[in-house]
Design a protein around this motif. Structure first.
Motif, PDB file in Angstrom:
ATOM      1  N   LEU A  61       0.700  -1.273   0.115  1.00  0.00           N
ATOM      2  CA  LEU A  61      -0.028   0.106   0.022  1.00  0.00           C
ATOM      3  C   LEU A  61       0.963   1.220   0.047  1.00  0.00           C
ATOM      4  N   PRO A  62       0.405   2.480  -0.619  1.00  0.00           N
ATOM      5  CA  PRO A  62      -0.837   2.437  -1.504  1.00  0.00           C
ATOM      6  C   PRO A  62      -0.429   1.663  -2.680  1.00  0.00           C
ATOM      7  N   PHE A  63      -1.307   1.361  -3.681  1.00  0.00           N
ATOM      8  CA  PHE A  63      -1.398   0.669  -4.711  1.00  0.00           C
ATOM      9  C   PHE A  63      -1.176   1.796  -5.909  1.00  0.00           C
ATOM     10  N   ASP A  64      -0.381   1.430  -7.004  1.00  0.00           N
ATOM     11  CA  ASP A  64      -0.277   2.579  -8.040  1.00  0.00           C
ATOM     12  C   ASP A  64      -1.454   2.138  -9.132  1.00  0.00           C
ATOM     13  N   GLY A 108      -5.959   2.719  -4.512  1.00  0.00           N
ATOM     14  CA  GLY A 108      -4.795   2.618  -5.520  1.00  0.00           C
ATOM     15  C   GLY A 108      -4.758   4.352  -5.978  1.00  0.00           C
ATOM     16  N   HIS A 109      -3.789   4.886  -6.370  1.00  0.00           N
ATOM     17  CA  HIS A 109      -3.393   6.141  -7.012  1.00  0.00           C
ATOM     18  C   HIS A 109      -4.446   6.183  -8.204  1.00  0.00           C
ATOM     19  N   CYS A 110      -4.778   5.169  -8.888  1.00  0.00           N
ATOM     20  CA  CYS A 110      -5.600   5.047 -10.136  1.00  0.00           C
ATOM     21  C   CYS A 110      -6.361   3.639 -10.093  1.00  0.00           C
ATOM     22  N   VAL A 142     -10.958   7.387 -11.067  1.00  0.00           N
ATOM     23  CA  VAL A 142     -11.340   5.987 -11.661  1.00  0.00           C
ATOM     24  C   VAL A 142     -11.771   6.138 -13.179  1.00  0.00           C
ATOM     25  N   LEU A 143     -11.384   5.236 -13.872  1.00  0.00           N
ATOM     26  CA  LEU A 143     -11.631   5.098 -15.517  1.00  0.00           C
ATOM     27  C   LEU A 143     -12.549   3.790 -15.825  1.00  0.00           C
TER      28      LEU A 143
END
Ligand code: 6PG
Length: 228
Positions: free
Chosen positions: A125-128, A179-181, A216-217
């Motif tokens: 953590l944190p995830f990318d 996650g950052h993304c 979020v995408l």
């Protein structure tokens, strides 16, 4: 909350190619910024084609650290294991160091496996980037509608999953959102109803994660999003 930022494609193959490109782009950014890329994989069948594209990629694989968002409680070599699918179509084809591949020890069972994996996740953590799929009922990872966990945990044991097998291990809601993304991949007409429910702000697990996650995408094909 309405649907997150979306990229809609004519077909599932186009989603797979775009997803692979996006993952590589995020990897290059993370490695340039932080010297590593902590990635959480989605299970199920949707991401398989994107993983096949990644097997052909050229990147700094030494800096990739790959974890899983959920796993079915089956033997490690069971063809229905998420870790086995990812290994066969991608991870065994590229030189990611074995020490950087973190399969969930789901063969230990829901509770023991979840406890063991929580210790691993703490180090990542944190995830990318977190990859998520979505089931036809709006579940994501192994978090199903109506199956809450109190108190929140890093990793949870699931005993009554409506999607076989019933015993699973999953990152909990907040962990999946760490996650950052976050990239959500949804394809096929079978997911159209759940996408519509998501649009209508119904309390779906995928919507709950997307609400608390960052950047979020949603990548979907026209069949899933409801466009002809
Ligand atoms: C699993 C997956 C699950 C999956 C969705 C979508 O272990 O089953 O983690 O959450 O992402 O069920 O599955 P498909 O991509 O096969 O439609």
């Amino acid at each position: 909350m309405p649907l997150p930022e979306q990229q809609i494609f004519p077909c599932a193959d186009d989603v797979a190619g775009a997803a692979a490109d996006f993952i590589l782009e995020q990897a290059n950014k993370s490695i340039a910024a932080r010297g590593r890329f902590h990635l959480v994989l989605a299970g199920g069948r949707t991401p398989e084609a994107a993983y096949r594209h990644l097997a052909e990629a050229h990147t700094d694989w030494d800096a990739w650290y790959v974890a899983f968002g959920d796993e079915r409680c089956l033997p490690p070599d069971d063809p229905e294991r998420n870790s086995r699918m990812a290994a066969e179509v991608w991870l065994d084809q590229v030189p990611i160091p074995a020490a950087n591949r973190f399969a969930i020890p789901a063969e230990l069972g829901p509770e023991k496996g979840a406890k063991a994996y929580a210790k691993t996740i703490e180090t990542l953590l944190p995830f990318d980037l977190v990859l998520l799929g979505m089931g036809e009922d709006g579940h994501t990872a192994s978090l199903f509608p109506g199956h809450g966990f109190e108190p929140e945990q890093l990793v949870v044991g699931v005993h009554d999953a409506p999607k076989p097998p019933p015993e699973r291990i999953s990152l909990d809601y907040r962990t999946l959102a760490e996650g950052h993304c976050t990239l959500v991949l949804v394809t096929g007409e079978g997911k159209r109803a759940a996408i519509q429910q998501w649009r209508e702000d119904q309390p779906l697990p995928i919507a709950r994660v997307a609400t608390i996650a960052s950047n979020v995408l949603l990548m979907a094909d026209k069949a899933a999003i409801g466009e002809s």
